[in-house]
Design a protein around this motif. Sequence first.
Motif, PDB file in Angstrom:
ATOM      1  N   ILE A 212      -4.768 -14.283  19.789  1.00 41.34           N
ATOM      2  CA  ILE A 212      -5.064 -15.250  18.687  1.00 41.34           C
ATOM      3  C   ILE A 212      -5.644 -14.441  17.469  1.00 41.34           C
ATOM      4  O   ILE A 212      -6.460 -13.327  17.667  1.00 41.34           O
ATOM      5  CB  ILE A 212      -6.326 -16.144  19.200  1.00 41.34           C
ATOM      6  CG1 ILE A 212      -5.802 -17.293  19.845  1.00 41.34           C
ATOM      7  CG2 ILE A 212      -7.093 -16.883  18.015  1.00 41.34           C
ATOM      8  CD1 ILE A 212      -6.914 -18.344  20.589  1.00 41.34           C
ATOM      9  N   TYR A 213      -4.821 -14.672  16.390  1.00 43.42           N
ATOM     10  CA  TYR A 213      -5.439 -14.141  15.239  1.00 43.42           C
ATOM     11  C   TYR A 213      -6.282 -15.185  14.368  1.00 43.42           C
ATOM     12  O   TYR A 213      -5.915 -16.456  14.365  1.00 43.42           O
ATOM     13  CB  TYR A 213      -4.302 -13.691  14.323  1.00 43.42           C
ATOM     14  CG  TYR A 213      -3.672 -12.394  14.545  1.00 43.42           C
ATOM     15  CD1 TYR A 213      -4.281 -11.097  14.065  1.00 43.42           C
ATOM     16  CD2 TYR A 213      -2.531 -12.150  15.628  1.00 43.42           C
ATOM     17  CE1 TYR A 213      -3.896 -10.140  14.335  1.00 43.42           C
ATOM     18  CE2 TYR A 213      -2.254 -11.016  15.881  1.00 43.42           C
ATOM     19  CZ  TYR A 213      -2.772  -9.974  15.154  1.00 43.42           C
ATOM     20  OH  TYR A 213      -2.175  -8.648  15.794  1.00 43.42           O
ATOM     21  N   LEU A 214      -7.227 -14.969  13.881  1.00 43.07           N
ATOM     22  CA  LEU A 214      -7.824 -15.816  12.988  1.00 43.07           C
ATOM     23  C   LEU A 214      -7.983 -15.435  11.379  1.00 43.07           C
ATOM     24  O   LEU A 214      -8.249 -14.079  11.466  1.00 43.07           O
ATOM     25  CB  LEU A 214      -9.240 -16.117  13.381  1.00 43.07           C
ATOM     26  CG  LEU A 214      -9.480 -16.883  14.734  1.00 43.07           C
ATOM     27  CD1 LEU A 214     -11.026 -17.035  15.166  1.00 43.07           C
ATOM     28  CD2 LEU A 214      -8.974 -18.280  14.644  1.00 43.07           C
ATOM     29  N   TYR A 215      -7.776 -16.375  10.604  1.00 43.89           N
ATOM     30  CA  TYR A 215      -7.894 -15.784   9.241  1.00 43.89           C
ATOM     31  C   TYR A 215      -9.337 -15.817   8.524  1.00 43.89           C
ATOM     32  O   TYR A 215     -10.446 -16.466   8.760  1.00 43.89           O
ATOM     33  CB  TYR A 215      -7.299 -16.879   8.535  1.00 43.89           C
ATOM     34  CG  TYR A 215      -7.137 -16.717   6.938  1.00 43.89           C
ATOM     35  CD1 TYR A 215      -6.367 -15.500   6.465  1.00 43.89           C
ATOM     36  CD2 TYR A 215      -7.661 -17.415   5.960  1.00 43.89           C
ATOM     37  CE1 TYR A 215      -6.208 -15.166   4.987  1.00 43.89           C
ATOM     38  CE2 TYR A 215      -7.548 -17.104   4.430  1.00 43.89           C
ATOM     39  CZ  TYR A 215      -6.808 -16.041   4.246  1.00 43.89           C
ATOM     40  OH  TYR A 215      -6.720 -15.785   2.857  1.00 43.89           O
ATOM     41  N   ASN A 216      -9.420 -14.478   7.955  1.00 47.43           N
ATOM     42  CA  ASN A 216     -10.687 -14.090   7.299  1.00 47.43           C
ATOM     43  C   ASN A 216     -10.498 -14.165   5.711  1.00 47.43           C
ATOM     44  O   ASN A 216      -9.838 -13.572   5.103  1.00 47.43           O
ATOM     45  CB  ASN A 216     -11.182 -12.821   7.813  1.00 47.43           C
ATOM     46  CG  ASN A 216     -12.606 -12.221   7.158  1.00 47.43           C
ATOM     47  OD1 ASN A 216     -12.728 -12.467   5.972  1.00 47.43           O
ATOM     48  ND2 ASN A 216     -13.575 -11.891   8.116  1.00 47.43           N
ATOM     49  N   GLU A 217     -11.211 -15.210   5.220  1.00 47.25           N
ATOM     50  CA  GLU A 217     -10.957 -15.702   3.742  1.00 47.25           C
ATOM     51  C   GLU A 217     -11.528 -14.522   2.955  1.00 47.25           C
ATOM     52  O   GLU A 217     -10.917 -14.091   1.878  1.00 47.25           O
ATOM     53  CB  GLU A 217     -11.629 -16.810   3.535  1.00 47.25           C
ATOM     54  CG  GLU A 217     -10.837 -18.188   4.107  1.00 47.25           C
ATOM     55  CD  GLU A 217     -11.676 -19.439   3.562  1.00 47.25           C
ATOM     56  OE1 GLU A 217     -12.149 -19.287   2.413  1.00 47.25           O
ATOM     57  OE2 GLU A 217     -11.395 -20.349   3.964  1.00 47.25           O
ATOM     58  N   ARG A 218     -12.700 -13.905   3.453  1.00 48.16           N
ATOM     59  CA  ARG A 218     -13.414 -12.753   2.600  1.00 48.16           C
ATOM     60  C   ARG A 218     -12.444 -11.597   2.417  1.00 48.16           C
ATOM     61  O   ARG A 218     -12.373 -11.088   1.269  1.00 48.16           O
ATOM     62  CB  ARG A 218     -14.764 -12.308   3.014  1.00 48.16           C
ATOM     63  CG  ARG A 218     -15.370 -11.184   2.474  1.00 48.16           C
ATOM     64  CD  ARG A 218     -16.647 -11.136   3.046  1.00 48.16           C
ATOM     65  NE  ARG A 218     -17.558 -12.397   3.022  1.00 48.16           N
ATOM     66  CZ  ARG A 218     -18.807 -12.875   3.583  1.00 48.16           C
ATOM     67  NH1 ARG A 218     -18.975 -11.878   4.162  1.00 48.16           N
ATOM     68  NH2 ARG A 218     -19.518 -13.729   3.732  1.00 48.16           N
ATOM     69  N   GLU A 219     -11.881 -11.442   3.419  1.00 50.66           N
ATOM     70  CA  GLU A 219     -10.881 -10.099   3.447  1.00 50.66           C
ATOM     71  C   GLU A 219      -9.625 -10.391   3.059  1.00 50.66           C
ATOM     72  O   GLU A 219      -8.814  -9.472   3.252  1.00 50.66           O
ATOM     73  CB  GLU A 219     -11.185  -9.297   4.759  1.00 50.66           C
ATOM     74  CG  GLU A 219     -12.778  -8.674   5.151  1.00 50.66           C
ATOM     75  CD  GLU A 219     -12.612  -7.908   6.347  1.00 50.66           C
ATOM     76  OE1 GLU A 219     -11.819  -7.355   6.787  1.00 50.66           O
ATOM     77  OE2 GLU A 219     -13.920  -7.748   6.845  1.00 50.66           O
ATOM     78  N   ASN A 220      -9.324 -11.476   3.133  1.00 48.96           N
ATOM     79  CA  ASN A 220      -7.930 -12.118   2.934  1.00 48.96           C
ATOM     80  C   ASN A 220      -6.901 -11.467   4.069  1.00 48.96           C
ATOM     81  O   ASN A 220      -5.918 -10.797   3.706  1.00 48.96           O
ATOM     82  CB  ASN A 220      -7.421 -11.814   1.638  1.00 48.96           C
ATOM     83  CG  ASN A 220      -6.182 -12.576   1.107  1.00 48.96           C
ATOM     84  OD1 ASN A 220      -5.899 -13.510   1.814  1.00 48.96           O
ATOM     85  ND2 ASN A 220      -5.380 -12.003   0.303  1.00 48.96           N
ATOM     86  N   CYS A 221      -7.282 -11.712   5.099  1.00 46.81           N
ATOM     87  CA  CYS A 221      -6.237 -10.975   6.379  1.00 46.81           C
ATOM     88  C   CYS A 221      -6.438 -11.773   7.662  1.00 46.81           C
ATOM     89  O   CYS A 221      -7.399 -12.785   7.833  1.00 46.81           O
ATOM     90  CB  CYS A 221      -6.709  -9.604   6.506  1.00 46.81           C
ATOM     91  SG  CYS A 221      -8.577  -9.316   7.221  1.00 46.81           S
ATOM     92  N   PHE A 222      -5.525 -11.593   8.433  1.00 45.54           N
ATOM     93  CA  PHE A 222      -5.569 -12.227   9.962  1.00 45.54           C
ATOM     94  C   PHE A 222      -6.256 -11.002  10.809  1.00 45.54           C
ATOM     95  O   PHE A 222      -5.666  -9.859  10.979  1.00 45.54           O
ATOM     96  CB  PHE A 222      -4.211 -12.476  10.283  1.00 45.54           C
ATOM     97  CG  PHE A 222      -3.823 -14.057   9.795  1.00 45.54           C
ATOM     98  CD1 PHE A 222      -4.403 -15.095  10.368  1.00 45.54           C
ATOM     99  CD2 PHE A 222      -2.988 -13.981   8.746  1.00 45.54           C
ATOM    100  CE1 PHE A 222      -3.872 -16.026   9.988  1.00 45.54           C
ATOM    101  CE2 PHE A 222      -2.495 -15.157   8.310  1.00 45.54           C
ATOM    102  CZ  PHE A 222      -2.878 -16.178   8.926  1.00 45.54           C
ATOM    103  N   ILE A 223      -7.267 -11.401  11.313  1.00 50.50           N
ATOM    104  CA  ILE A 223      -8.015 -10.286  12.372  1.00 50.50           C
ATOM    105  C   ILE A 223      -7.722 -10.900  14.014  1.00 50.50           C
ATOM    106  O   ILE A 223      -7.771 -11.846  14.329  1.00 50.50           O
ATOM    107  CB  ILE A 223      -9.387 -10.400  12.044  1.00 50.50           C
ATOM    108  CG1 ILE A 223      -9.691  -9.911  10.769  1.00 50.50           C
ATOM    109  CG2 ILE A 223     -10.425  -9.408  13.226  1.00 50.50           C
ATOM    110  CD1 ILE A 223     -11.071  -9.851  10.215  1.00 50.50           C
ATOM    111  N   LEU A 224      -7.148  -9.919  14.838  1.00 47.00           N
ATOM    112  CA  LEU A 224      -7.007 -10.193  15.956  1.00 47.00           C
ATOM    113  C   LEU A 224      -8.423 -10.236  16.649  1.00 47.00           C
ATOM    114  O   LEU A 224      -9.183  -9.461  16.578  1.00 47.00           O
ATOM    115  CB  LEU A 224      -6.513  -8.893  16.656  1.00 47.00           C
ATOM    116  CG  LEU A 224      -6.125  -8.907  18.052  1.00 47.00           C
ATOM    117  CD1 LEU A 224      -5.008 -10.027  18.432  1.00 47.00           C
ATOM    118  CD2 LEU A 224      -5.450  -7.373  18.697  1.00 47.00           C
TER     119      LEU A 224
END
Length: 734
Positions: A212-224
């Motif tokens: 699962i990847y969740l989106y991190n708005e602050r870093e503007n990225c998908f984090i595993l």
Amino acid sequence: MKLTKREKLFERIENHLRITARQLVKFDTEEETLQYLIDSSRSELKCDFVGIVLKEGNYLISKVWSGSCVSISESFPIKIENCSPTFLNKSITFDKVDKDTICEFSKLLLEENILTWFTVPLKDDTNTYGFCIIGFMNYVPLLDEMNRVFEEFGKDVAVAISLSRRKEVQKNKMMGVEWISQNLTLDTEMDQIVGKLVERAGKGTNAQFACIYLYNERENCFILQTPAYGEKTRLNKILIEKNYVLKEYFPYLETPGGPQLTVPLVIDLKTIGVLHVENKGSLVFTKEDEEILELLSNHVAAMLENARLYNNEKDHKQRLHHLLDYQQALVKETVEKDTFDGIVFTLSRLFSKTVMIFDRFMRPISYELFDVAEDELHTLMELATFEVYQKKNRDLWFSVDYDRNMGVWSVNGGSDLLGYLAIDITGEEIDDFFKLSIDLARNIASIQFIKQKIVLDAKEQVKDSFITKLLVEKIEDEESIIQYANLFNWNLFHQHRVAVLSIDLLEEGTKDNILEHQAKKSLLWDQIKTRVLFYDQDILFANKEGEFILIIPIEKEKEKPKVYWAKLYEEIKKWLALEGDKSKILIGISGKTEVINDYFIMYQQAVQALNVVSHRFSNVGFAMFEELGSYTLLHHLKDSSIATLFIQKHLEPLLKYSEGKSMDLFHTLRVYLNNNGSIKETSDELYIHRSSLLYRLEKIESLLEVSLNFAEHRFDLMMAYKLYDLYYSNTALT
């Protein structure tokens, strides 16, 4: 009419197929449906083997097999492009195969010496699933009329497969919902939800890896998210940069038929992440796999978001409790102790960072180093000072080196700047909680600053009262004065000098407003006191009826009094310059005290030395009474009324004449006498023409009834000016 043997066989087979087709729709799973099909067909047709070959993506796979020639089944999967497309569209018999265009599957049958075989396509009006292969090791004559019957049967089988698959999907959905309700709850930890979900996704689709990847708005990225299912093959972080098309980062987004498959996790029309699987061996992911992932994503997206919010809330609650515990410890430090050491130590433990407290002049009050060498402290101080004076009234940041950053925040009490708080922020995420912690630290530091100020103000009041009682002509209660001195650890019986400091604001506007003038002087005096306290803690300060008093032990001069006072005077000027203030400082310095009653006499000497400095040595800025020459002798004139009469006789006419006129005869005569009667030097200093000076001198001689060429008269006038400097430079002549 009697049926022929051929007709009886045809009828028997047709009845069998009809019964089988009716039975197929009764099964719930695809495996049960196909297994019944091959078992019944092999039993009825007395064939050597029956196999079901299904299409999955770009491959043909052997789904079920019964009977001999298992090696044919084991040769699958076979790429569809390597087989004749006719197998998927219509029935084919062994004798109808084009020998020139033989495909890979036909080749397998030839290699196994299968003498008789035929296929039945499994397709309905919309879907093509594959085909059924029926074979005989020996030659068996086939009826041409059977093609139509078997093709119709193939349609019935396709319908049964479609129905069984829908049943399986519904069953999987029900099982999935049941699994979700049994395994995932709101209070489940985030990593447990992720772990169970990816395991279910991986096993449900036969994938070797799921995550699962969740989106991190602050870093503007998908984090595993951890844990993942299987051996990790993906990046921990996928940056989104400028392209926000999700398929650019997950090419098989909602696209079955490939080696990967991704479905979005959506809540309230907002994509919060993706569920991703990949590597199914030699097979591809199917539409059914996509439905499994969509089922999981639809039910789990909200749960993941709720779990994330719940865990964040729980984490924030824990951090707030943690912060409140530290707040209590910090408040206790302010109540029980008067220094910043305990506060800085506690803050260093709160942030796990280096913490420093500076006063408003960027002098370190207390510090606690964390993973920083002691010899780096001076560098930190210099950089902090530079940043504060370069970036006033802003959040301050400065870099110690390439790997360390520091943050500096002002500590205020009301509208007053009290000091600065500096914290090592290397690798720190400046989130709302960190900012809240900084505000708490600043407030606690502010309380301690204010507490210290209140204590100091109380001491100052006691000190001012004590100094007022000390600097009188006749001390009434000597024992009380000695007790006051003991409060400040000050030995009255050691030798001291008394100095009086004057502040000339040199600002237009403040002179007309007396209250503003006094307030400005008091502010500068407070700043000077604070600076001098760091410079030398043995200096005693006092404010006596608006006069600024310094009392300094003689031992500080180290047999070089002029050098000591010159250095102190230059330091005070430098401090004012750093504050951007252009005020002028003058200091009058007394002789040495021997006994307690000498302090009043030394105070008078300091006042008179200051008077002389303001008129004669303002360019120097300070003067020691004992070095004033004739002024020292005149100081011992007992009867000040005689001095008044002498001044009135020799200078009062000039003072009265100069009032309200542009021609200042009082100052003209002083300059003339100081230049030993030189007309040229006097006119140059006064910036007037020689003839104008001669006219003024004639006027002076006329008003005073003296001759300036007569040495005796000039001596009397010089004496009158010195007496004026000693007694009346800051007051009106009466």
